[in-house]
Each structure stands twice: as C-alpha cells, then as structure tokens.
Motif scaffolding. Sequence first.
Motif, mmCIF file in Angstrom:
data_model
loop_
_atom_site.group_PDB
_atom_site.id
_atom_site.type_symbol
_atom_site.label_atom_id
_atom_site.label_comp_id
_atom_site.label_asym_id
_atom_site.label_seq_id
_atom_site.Cartn_x
_atom_site.Cartn_y
_atom_site.Cartn_z
ATOM 1 N N ASN A 59 0.836 -1.204 0.000
ATOM 2 C CA ASN A 59 0.000 0.000 0.000
ATOM 3 C C ASN A 59 0.867 1.248 0.000
ATOM 4 O O ASN A 59 1.732 1.402 0.867
ATOM 5 N N ARG A 60 0.600 2.136 -0.962
ATOM 6 C CA ARG A 60 1.337 3.406 -1.027
ATOM 7 C C ARG A 60 0.705 4.399 -0.060
ATOM 8 O O ARG A 60 -0.508 4.476 0.056
ATOM 9 N N MET A 61 1.557 5.141 0.609
ATOM 10 C CA MET A 61 1.066 6.185 1.501
ATOM 11 C C MET A 61 2.053 7.333 1.514
ATOM 12 O O MET A 61 3.220 7.170 1.189
ATOM 13 N N ARG A 62 1.528 8.501 1.880
ATOM 14 C CA ARG A 62 2.356 9.700 1.998
ATOM 15 C C ARG A 62 2.446 10.061 3.469
ATOM 16 O O ARG A 62 1.429 10.147 4.152
ATOM 17 N N VAL A 63 3.675 10.237 3.932
ATOM 18 C CA VAL A 63 3.905 10.665 5.302
ATOM 19 C C VAL A 63 4.431 12.094 5.225
ATOM 20 O O VAL A 63 5.381 12.374 4.493
ATOM 21 N N SER A 64 3.786 12.993 5.954
ATOM 22 C CA SER A 64 4.187 14.398 5.900
ATOM 23 C C SER A 64 4.502 14.924 7.293
ATOM 24 O O SER A 64 3.951 14.476 8.293
ATOM 25 N N LEU A 65 5.423 15.877 7.305
ATOM 26 C CA LEU A 65 5.813 16.578 8.526
ATOM 27 C C LEU A 65 5.490 18.046 8.309
ATOM 28 O O LEU A 65 5.984 18.660 7.364
ATOM 29 N N ALA A 66 4.642 18.593 9.167
ATOM 30 C CA ALA A 66 4.272 20.011 9.076
ATOM 31 C C ALA A 66 4.737 20.702 10.354
ATOM 32 O O ALA A 66 4.325 20.330 11.450
ATOM 33 N N ILE A 67 5.605 21.699 10.191
ATOM 34 C CA ILE A 67 6.130 22.449 11.328
ATOM 35 C C ILE A 67 5.444 23.810 11.370
ATOM 36 O O ILE A 67 5.338 24.495 10.359
ATOM 37 N N VAL A 68 4.985 24.182 12.561
ATOM 38 C CA VAL A 68 4.362 25.493 12.764
ATOM 39 C C VAL A 68 5.314 26.313 13.630
ATOM 40 O O VAL A 68 5.499 26.010 14.811
ATOM 41 N N PRO A 69 5.958 27.336 13.029
ATOM 42 C CA PRO A 69 6.896 28.132 13.816
ATOM 43 C C PRO A 69 6.159 28.983 14.849
ATOM 44 O O PRO A 69 5.026 29.393 14.628
ATOM 45 N N ASP A 70 6.809 29.214 15.966
ATOM 46 C CA ASP A 70 6.233 30.035 17.022
ATOM 47 C C ASP A 70 7.378 30.549 17.872
ATOM 48 O O ASP A 70 8.306 29.802 18.179
ATOM 49 N N GLU A 71 7.314 31.807 18.244
ATOM 50 C CA GLU A 71 8.383 32.398 19.036
ATOM 51 C C GLU A 71 8.568 31.683 20.370
ATOM 52 O O GLU A 71 9.671 31.632 20.910
ATOM 53 N N GLU A 72 7.503 31.152 20.929
ATOM 54 C CA GLU A 72 7.580 30.485 22.224
ATOM 55 C C GLU A 72 7.876 28.994 22.096
ATOM 56 O O GLU A 72 7.984 28.293 23.085
ATOM 57 N N ALA B 75 5.158 20.544 15.703
ATOM 58 C CA ALA B 75 5.188 19.786 14.454
ATOM 59 C C ALA B 75 4.219 18.616 14.546
ATOM 60 O O ALA B 75 3.951 18.099 15.631
ATOM 61 N N THR B 76 3.710 18.216 13.395
ATOM 62 C CA THR B 76 2.772 17.102 13.316
ATOM 63 C C THR B 76 3.217 16.161 12.203
ATOM 64 O O THR B 76 3.556 16.600 11.097
ATOM 65 N N LEU B 77 3.205 14.887 12.505
ATOM 66 C CA LEU B 77 3.524 13.846 11.547
ATOM 67 C C LEU B 77 2.203 13.190 11.151
ATOM 68 O O LEU B 77 1.415 12.792 12.023
ATOM 69 N N THR B 78 1.931 13.106 9.854
ATOM 70 C CA THR B 78 0.661 12.572 9.376
ATOM 71 C C THR B 78 0.902 11.577 8.249
ATOM 72 O O THR B 78 1.741 11.822 7.372
ATOM 73 N N ALA B 79 0.155 10.483 8.273
ATOM 74 C CA ALA B 79 0.196 9.506 7.184
ATOM 75 C C ALA B 79 -1.176 9.454 6.532
ATOM 76 O O ALA B 79 -2.194 9.403 7.230
ATOM 77 N N VAL B 80 -1.195 9.501 5.205
ATOM 78 C CA VAL B 80 -2.450 9.379 4.463
ATOM 79 C C VAL B 80 -2.279 8.327 3.375
ATOM 80 O O VAL B 80 -1.188 8.140 2.826
ATOM 81 N N ASP B 81 -3.370 7.648 3.074
ATOM 82 C CA ASP B 81 -3.316 6.633 2.021
ATOM 83 C C ASP B 81 -3.500 7.280 0.656
ATOM 84 O O ASP B 81 -3.601 8.509 0.542
ATOM 85 N N GLU B 82 -3.585 6.448 -0.358
ATOM 86 C CA GLU B 82 -3.698 6.967 -1.724
ATOM 87 C C GLU B 82 -5.010 7.697 -1.978
ATOM 88 O O GLU B 82 -5.142 8.417 -2.968
ATOM 89 N N PHE B 83 -5.979 7.556 -1.078
ATOM 90 C CA PHE B 83 -7.263 8.242 -1.209
ATOM 91 C C PHE B 83 -7.341 9.453 -0.281
ATOM 92 O O PHE B 83 -8.426 9.996 -0.045
ATOM 93 N N ASP B 84 -6.210 9.857 0.285
ATOM 94 C CA ASP B 84 -6.099 10.973 1.228
ATOM 95 C C ASP B 84 -6.851 10.735 2.529
ATOM 96 O O ASP B 84 -7.246 11.671 3.210
#
Length: 158
Positions: free
Chosen positions: A101-114, A118-127
């Motif tokens: 099964n193909r999947m996309r793993v993404s890392l999204a970083i939200v910068p903040d002065e304090e 970051a969030t790690l998310t895996a989605v399948d081919e159907f999102d």
Amino acid sequence: MTPATDEPIHQDRLWRDGAWTARIIKNDDDDGWAVAMYLAGESEPALVGPWTMGRDKKNPKPLDTNAFNTLVKTAKEVIRRSEQQRHAELNKNVTITVNGNRMRVSLAIVPDEEGATATLTAVDEFDETLGCVPVPPHFKLNVDSAQAWVASGYTKPV
C-alpha cells in the motif's frame, strides 16, 4: 487615496506607488549607489541591489516609471521565492509503500516564538488519514523514519 503617506511620490531618489517604495541609497561599501525596495508596512527592504551611476559618474541615475516597475516585479519575485523556500523548510513529505500500500507521510512544522510545534501525518492513496501524532519540530523525516513510524502502528516516535 487615504492619508498623505499613501500619495505617490516620483522623485529622482525616492519613488512610491501603491504598496512599494524604491529608495536610492549611498552604497557604504564603495563609491556607488544601491536601490532598496520596501513593501508597505515592512521595516526591512524586500530587495537591495546595485544602482546605476548617472552621466556625471558621481550621482545615481534618477528613478523612472520603467525602472520602478522592473524593481517591483523583481522584489515580488524575491518575496515569492522566499515564501516558497520557507514553506519547503516547514513542510516535508515522503511516499512509502508498506505491505503493497502506497502512503504519503508528511511533517508540518508550525513556527512560534515560544516554541515551534510539528505534526507527523500519514495518508493513504485516497487521502484518508491513517495516523497523526505530534512530534518535536526537529524530527527528521525520511523514508526510514516514515517506515519505522508506520511499522510502530503510528505511535509517537521517541
């Protein structure tokens, strides 16, 4: 137009039109001149570059409509590329195949002065979301770390 500060200025060394201001400045590094492009509301220039000397080889060439329009276009491009680079630094993803099964793993970083998050998310081919966990912003996402995370059953990586 609203306040007088929004009025266009068309001077030899200062040109403001719309949201942009071009200011010819003395180049402290040599005997030449530079031009700085400011976007309204910003204290730092979006673009600084060399400026052409005038015919007398002492004073800068005066600003004009064509030069100003070219500078605006260039400054907008610099900002756009900077935003793209920043987005790429904060958002990474890899595609992996697990059990066929193909999947996309993404890392999204939200910068903040304090403290960035970051969030790690895996989605399948159907999102469809398969897993989502908070991770430290310094988490290194690559094929190996993504596969290890998926193999762990999407538990928070250590």
